[in-house]
Design a protein around this motif. Structure first.
Motif, PDB file in Angstrom:
ATOM      1  N   LYS A  73       0.289  -1.151  -0.272  1.00 13.99           N
ATOM      2  CA  LYS A  73       0.331  -0.024   0.042  1.00 13.99           C
ATOM      3  C   LYS A  73       0.862   1.619  -0.638  1.00 13.99           C
ATOM      4  O   LYS A  73       0.458   2.465  -0.506  1.00 13.99           O
ATOM      5  CB  LYS A  73      -0.850   0.279   0.887  1.00 13.99           C
ATOM      6  N   ASP A  74       2.413   0.692   0.812  1.00 15.11           N
ATOM      7  CA  ASP A  74       3.013   1.880   0.567  1.00 15.11           C
ATOM      8  C   ASP A  74       4.232   2.172  -0.538  1.00 15.11           C
ATOM      9  O   ASP A  74       5.351   2.841  -0.495  1.00 15.11           O
ATOM     10  CB  ASP A  74       3.626   2.162   1.564  1.00 15.11           C
ATOM     11  N   ASP A  75       4.567   1.286  -1.413  1.00 17.80           N
ATOM     12  CA  ASP A  75       5.173   1.479  -2.357  1.00 17.80           C
ATOM     13  C   ASP A  75       5.195   1.078  -3.147  1.00 17.80           C
ATOM     14  O   ASP A  75       3.899   0.580  -3.875  1.00 17.80           O
ATOM     15  CB  ASP A  75       6.006   0.729  -1.790  1.00 17.80           C
ATOM     16  N   GLU A  76       5.732   1.060  -4.738  1.00 19.15           N
ATOM     17  CA  GLU A  76       5.345   0.681  -6.360  1.00 19.15           C
ATOM     18  C   GLU A  76       4.737  -0.425  -6.731  1.00 19.15           C
ATOM     19  O   GLU A  76       4.033  -0.245  -7.612  1.00 19.15           O
ATOM     20  CB  GLU A  76       6.340   1.170  -6.940  1.00 19.15           C
ATOM     21  N   VAL A  77       4.998  -1.845  -5.587  1.00 17.07           N
ATOM     22  CA  VAL A  77       4.257  -2.843  -5.359  1.00 17.07           C
ATOM     23  C   VAL A  77       3.001  -2.598  -5.702  1.00 17.07           C
ATOM     24  O   VAL A  77       2.736  -3.143  -7.041  1.00 17.07           O
ATOM     25  CB  VAL A  77       4.399  -3.788  -4.811  1.00 17.07           C
ATOM     26  N   GLY A  78       1.755  -2.098  -5.087  1.00 14.45           N
ATOM     27  CA  GLY A  78       0.768  -1.804  -5.197  1.00 14.45           C
ATOM     28  C   GLY A  78       0.195  -1.082  -6.048  1.00 14.45           C
ATOM     29  O   GLY A  78      -0.577  -2.316  -7.124  1.00 14.45           O
ATOM     30  N   PRO A  79       0.042  -0.594  -6.695  1.00 10.78           N
ATOM     31  CA  PRO A  79       0.040   0.112  -7.703  1.00 10.78           C
ATOM     32  C   PRO A  79       0.614  -1.162  -9.279  1.00 10.78           C
ATOM     33  O   PRO A  79      -0.428  -0.907 -10.219  1.00 10.78           O
ATOM     34  CB  PRO A  79       0.991   1.901  -8.432  1.00 10.78           C
ATOM     35  N   MET A  80       1.415  -1.782  -9.040  1.00 16.52           N
ATOM     36  CA  MET A  80       2.013  -2.447  -9.878  1.00 16.52           C
ATOM     37  C   MET A  80       1.373  -3.635  -9.872  1.00 16.52           C
ATOM     38  O   MET A  80       1.004  -4.248 -11.405  1.00 16.52           O
ATOM     39  CB  MET A  80       3.467  -3.060  -9.905  1.00 16.52           C
ATOM     40  N   ILE A  81       1.082  -3.908  -9.399  1.00 15.79           N
ATOM     41  CA  ILE A  81      -0.127  -5.144  -9.170  1.00 15.79           C
ATOM     42  C   ILE A  81      -1.571  -4.663  -9.641  1.00 15.79           C
ATOM     43  O   ILE A  81      -2.191  -5.448  -9.838  1.00 15.79           O
ATOM     44  CB  ILE A  81      -0.382  -6.036  -8.408  1.00 15.79           C
ATOM     45  N   TYR A  82      -2.217  -3.889  -8.619  1.00 14.66           N
ATOM     46  CA  TYR A  82      -3.961  -3.745  -8.239  1.00 14.66           C
ATOM     47  C   TYR A  82      -3.530  -2.739 -10.179  1.00 14.66           C
ATOM     48  O   TYR A  82      -4.966  -3.248 -10.607  1.00 14.66           O
ATOM     49  CB  TYR A  82      -4.409  -2.846  -7.180  1.00 14.66           C
ATOM     50  N   ARG A  83      -3.503  -2.397 -10.569  1.00 10.26           N
ATOM     51  CA  ARG A  83      -3.497  -1.236 -11.416  1.00 10.26           C
ATOM     52  C   ARG A  83      -3.013  -1.839 -13.059  1.00 10.26           C
ATOM     53  O   ARG A  83      -3.584  -1.459 -14.093  1.00 10.26           O
ATOM     54  CB  ARG A  83      -3.403   0.205 -11.485  1.00 10.26           C
ATOM     55  N   GLU A  84      -1.602  -2.050 -13.568  1.00 10.53           N
ATOM     56  CA  GLU A  84      -1.306  -2.653 -14.285  1.00 10.53           C
ATOM     57  C   GLU A  84      -1.167  -3.619 -14.757  1.00 10.53           C
ATOM     58  O   GLU A  84      -1.269  -4.419 -15.632  1.00 10.53           O
ATOM     59  CB  GLU A  84       0.482  -1.452 -13.795  1.00 10.53           C
ATOM     60  N   PHE A  85      -1.099  -4.302 -13.505  1.00 16.39           N
ATOM     61  CA  PHE A  85      -1.671  -6.143 -14.172  1.00 16.39           C
ATOM     62  C   PHE A  85      -2.491  -6.437 -13.775  1.00 16.39           C
ATOM     63  O   PHE A  85      -3.139  -7.154 -15.200  1.00 16.39           O
ATOM     64  CB  PHE A  85       0.005  -6.925 -12.985  1.00 16.39           C
ATOM     65  N   LEU A  86      -3.105  -7.010 -12.609  1.00 16.28           N
ATOM     66  CA  LEU A  86      -4.151  -7.580 -13.142  1.00 16.28           C
ATOM     67  C   LEU A  86      -5.577  -7.301 -13.604  1.00 16.28           C
ATOM     68  O   LEU A  86      -6.335  -8.158 -13.731  1.00 16.28           O
ATOM     69  CB  LEU A  86      -4.790  -7.394 -10.999  1.00 16.28           C
ATOM     70  N   PRO A  87      -5.894  -6.818 -13.429  1.00 15.22           N
ATOM     71  CA  PRO A  87      -6.681  -5.631 -14.161  1.00 15.22           C
ATOM     72  C   PRO A  87      -6.616  -6.748 -15.941  1.00 15.22           C
ATOM     73  O   PRO A  87      -8.047  -7.352 -15.785  1.00 15.22           O
ATOM     74  CB  PRO A  87      -7.335  -4.804 -14.166  1.00 15.22           C
ATOM     75  N   GLN A  88      -5.840  -6.492 -17.044  1.00 15.77           N
ATOM     76  CA  GLN A  88      -6.243  -6.850 -17.873  1.00 15.77           C
ATOM     77  C   GLN A  88      -5.641  -9.009 -17.816  1.00 15.77           C
ATOM     78  O   GLN A  88      -6.192  -9.693 -18.083  1.00 15.77           O
ATOM     79  CB  GLN A  88      -4.876  -6.891 -18.638  1.00 15.77           C
ATOM     80  N   ALA A  89      -4.690  -9.148 -16.030  1.00 17.77           N
ATOM     81  CA  ALA A  89      -4.403 -10.674 -16.294  1.00 17.77           C
ATOM     82  C   ALA A  89      -5.439 -11.114 -16.041  1.00 17.77           C
ATOM     83  O   ALA A  89      -5.729 -12.362 -16.419  1.00 17.77           O
ATOM     84  CB  ALA A  89      -3.108 -10.680 -15.216  1.00 17.77           C
ATOM     85  N   LEU A  90      -6.433 -10.159 -14.939  1.00 14.18           N
ATOM     86  CA  LEU A  90      -7.727 -11.427 -14.722  1.00 14.18           C
ATOM     87  C   LEU A  90      -9.044 -11.535 -15.966  1.00 14.18           C
ATOM     88  O   LEU A  90      -9.723 -12.619 -16.394  1.00 14.18           O
ATOM     89  CB  LEU A  90      -8.383 -10.803 -14.021  1.00 14.18           C
ATOM     90  N   ALA A  91      -8.463 -10.293 -16.813  1.00 20.48           N
ATOM     91  CA  ALA A  91     -10.536 -10.734 -18.285  1.00 20.48           C
ATOM     92  C   ALA A  91      -9.371 -11.342 -18.639  1.00 20.48           C
ATOM     93  O   ALA A  91     -10.285 -12.272 -19.606  1.00 20.48           O
ATOM     94  CB  ALA A  91      -9.918  -8.995 -18.684  1.00 20.48           C
ATOM     95  N   ALA A  92      -8.274 -11.653 -19.011  1.00 19.64           N
ATOM     96  CA  ALA A  92      -8.143 -12.564 -20.342  1.00 19.64           C
ATOM     97  C   ALA A  92      -7.603 -14.134 -18.843  1.00 19.64           C
ATOM     98  O   ALA A  92      -7.287 -15.104 -20.451  1.00 19.64           O
ATOM     99  CB  ALA A  92      -6.401 -12.231 -20.850  1.00 19.64           C
ATOM    100  N   ARG A  93      -7.948 -14.442 -18.252  1.00 16.82           N
ATOM    101  CA  ARG A  93      -7.604 -15.201 -17.489  1.00 16.82           C
ATOM    102  C   ARG A  93      -6.022 -15.824 -17.374  1.00 16.82           C
ATOM    103  O   ARG A  93      -6.109 -17.052 -17.582  1.00 16.82           O
ATOM    104  CB  ARG A  93      -8.902 -16.896 -18.014  1.00 16.82           C
ATOM    105  N   THR A  94      -5.257 -15.033 -17.677  1.00 15.74           N
ATOM    106  CA  THR A  94      -4.304 -15.511 -17.913  1.00 15.74           C
ATOM    107  C   THR A  94      -3.855 -15.135 -15.805  1.00 15.74           C
ATOM    108  O   THR A  94      -2.298 -16.236 -15.971  1.00 15.74           O
ATOM    109  CB  THR A  94      -3.024 -14.383 -18.259  1.00 15.74           C
ATOM    110  N   PHE A  95      -4.401 -15.038 -15.691  1.00 15.29           N
ATOM    111  CA  PHE A  95      -4.862 -15.542 -14.185  1.00 15.29           C
ATOM    112  C   PHE A  95      -5.629 -15.348 -13.681  1.00 15.29           C
ATOM    113  O   PHE A  95      -6.043 -15.059 -13.584  1.00 15.29           O
ATOM    114  CB  PHE A  95      -3.718 -13.837 -12.518  1.00 15.29           C
ATOM    115  N   VAL A  96      -5.867 -16.467 -12.134  1.00 16.82           N
ATOM    116  CA  VAL A  96      -6.857 -16.946 -12.065  1.00 16.82           C
ATOM    117  C   VAL A  96      -6.994 -17.132 -10.633  1.00 16.82           C
ATOM    118  O   VAL A  96      -5.742 -17.611  -9.897  1.00 16.82           O
ATOM    119  CB  VAL A  96      -7.611 -18.251 -12.304  1.00 16.82           C
ATOM    120  N   PRO A  97      -7.933 -16.904  -9.619  1.00 21.08           N
ATOM    121  CA  PRO A  97      -8.263 -16.617  -8.599  1.00 21.08           C
ATOM    122  C   PRO A  97      -7.996 -18.358  -8.160  1.00 21.08           C
ATOM    123  O   PRO A  97      -8.782 -19.058  -8.314  1.00 21.08           O
ATOM    124  CB  PRO A  97      -9.842 -16.479  -7.956  1.00 21.08           C
TER     125      PRO A  97
END
Length: 340
Positions: free
Chosen positions: A281-305
């Motif tokens: 929440k306090d460093d670059e990892v939060g935006p990297m995961i929740y903004r830049e990576f996860l939305p597209q990865a979930l949509a493409a199902r290249t990352f799954v729950p």
């Protein structure tokens, strides 16, 4: 908008007491916050630990526990541009880290930092999505944090790297997320788990899964690593002594990021750090995961729950039973409560 919301929560009045349902006020949203109307809440080991003992010296009781939510956006702060009311999202709640009950998961509405939330596809069930946040955040902090393994970031079209990431305890929530992230960063992934969960981990991208119950687990992992170089190791769960014994005899990095505080005694050359699952929440990892990576990865199902959700009931009143179910033990599953 938040002052008009009537909110109910499952309060942890004091350690060693069961949850109690009660009304709670919601403060005004800060500019970078969103309000989520929760549809599902997942349970983590930290939740039952904080019910049993006052582990966190900064956390005041009564408290609202919990980290994992999914649902719909009910309101947005003035500076939020990524989300609008009605969006389907997951959020990593940090209430027990910042000592703010309004940011805890165990309630109908939770305030979440906008860079700790991500949209989810319309065809993804809220119960499935809710398994992600804390396991994902912990894995990402361990793999990418500057004071942790500091590996290459995840990409949507990664280039294969020659190094291996070792995930010890791959069928845990943190382990399942770490495997997928490591593969998205281009690394080969070797994991330990029970034999019955090997299929799940290979579906998530692990190239090899070694049976952690084998009396020869140390030699088995070393043999699997022969001719390969470690990029780093994430210890999610399991015998840390065995994990350290492997690292000490492998080529490459001898750094390990661990979900539990590592012991002072370890083989010469092995460096171990303790992961804070909310440090992103306090460093670059939060935006990297929740903004830049996860939305597209979930949509493409290249990352799954993962691991799969195990729904144990509906309503805040079922959260106590959910805590007890997790404390009793689960394997390759995450306990979830849905909300009406």
């Amino acid at each position: 908008m938040t002052e008009t919301v009537t909110n109910q929560a499952a309060w942890q009045k004091a350690p060693r007491q069961p949850l109690r349902i009660g009304v709670t006020a919601l403060p005004h949203l800060a500019a970078n916050e969103i309000l989520i109307r929760n549809a599902a809440i997942a349970i983590n080991p930290l939740d039952w630990i904080l019910q049993d003992v006052a582990l966190l010296p900064w956390l005041d009781y009564p408290a609202i526990l919990g980290s994992d939510v999914s649902g719909e956006v009910a309101a947005v702060g003035g500076a939020v541009e990524r989300f609008k009311v009605g969006d389907r999202v997951i959020g990593q709640a940090v209430g027990t880290t910042v000592n703010q009950p309004a940011q805890g998961a165990f309630q109908h509405h939770t305030i979440v930092l906008d860079h700790m939330a991500a949209p989810i596809p319309n065809n993804m069930a809220f119960a499935d999505a809710a398994v992600l946040p804390l396991g994902l955040g912990t894995a990402a902090s361990g793999l990418y944090g500057r004071t942790q393994l500091a590996l290459a970031p995840p990409l949507h079209s990664p280039t294969a790297r020659p190094e291996v990431v070792l995930v010890w305890g791959g069928s845990s929530s943190v382990g399942c997320n770490a495997i997928q992230l490591a593969v998205a960063s281009g690394y080969r992934c070797v994991a330990t788990a029970s034999a019955r969960n090997a299929g799940l981990l290979k579906e998530l991208g692990a190239s090899e899964v070694l049976d952690h119950s084998s009396p020869a687990i140390v030699e088995d992992v070393i043999e699997a690593m022969r001719g390969r170089s470690l990029a780093g190791t994430l210890h999610a769960t399991g015998h840390m002594k065995d994990c350290f014994a492997v690292i000490a005899r492998c080529e490459g990095s001898r750094r390990v990021a661990a979900t539990l505080a590592p012991p002072d005694e370890r083989p010469f050359g092995v460096e171990a750090t303790h992961i804070s699952g909310t440090s992103l929440k306090d460093d670059e990892v939060g935006p990297m995961i929740y903004r830049e990576f996860l939305p597209q990865a979930l949509a493409a199902r290249t990352f799954v729950p993962a691991p799969p959700a195990k729904v144990v009931g509906q309503g805040l009143e079922m959260l106590q039973a959910a805590l007890e179910a997790l404390k009793a033990g689960v394997s390759a599953a995450k306990i979830v409560v849905t909300l009406p």
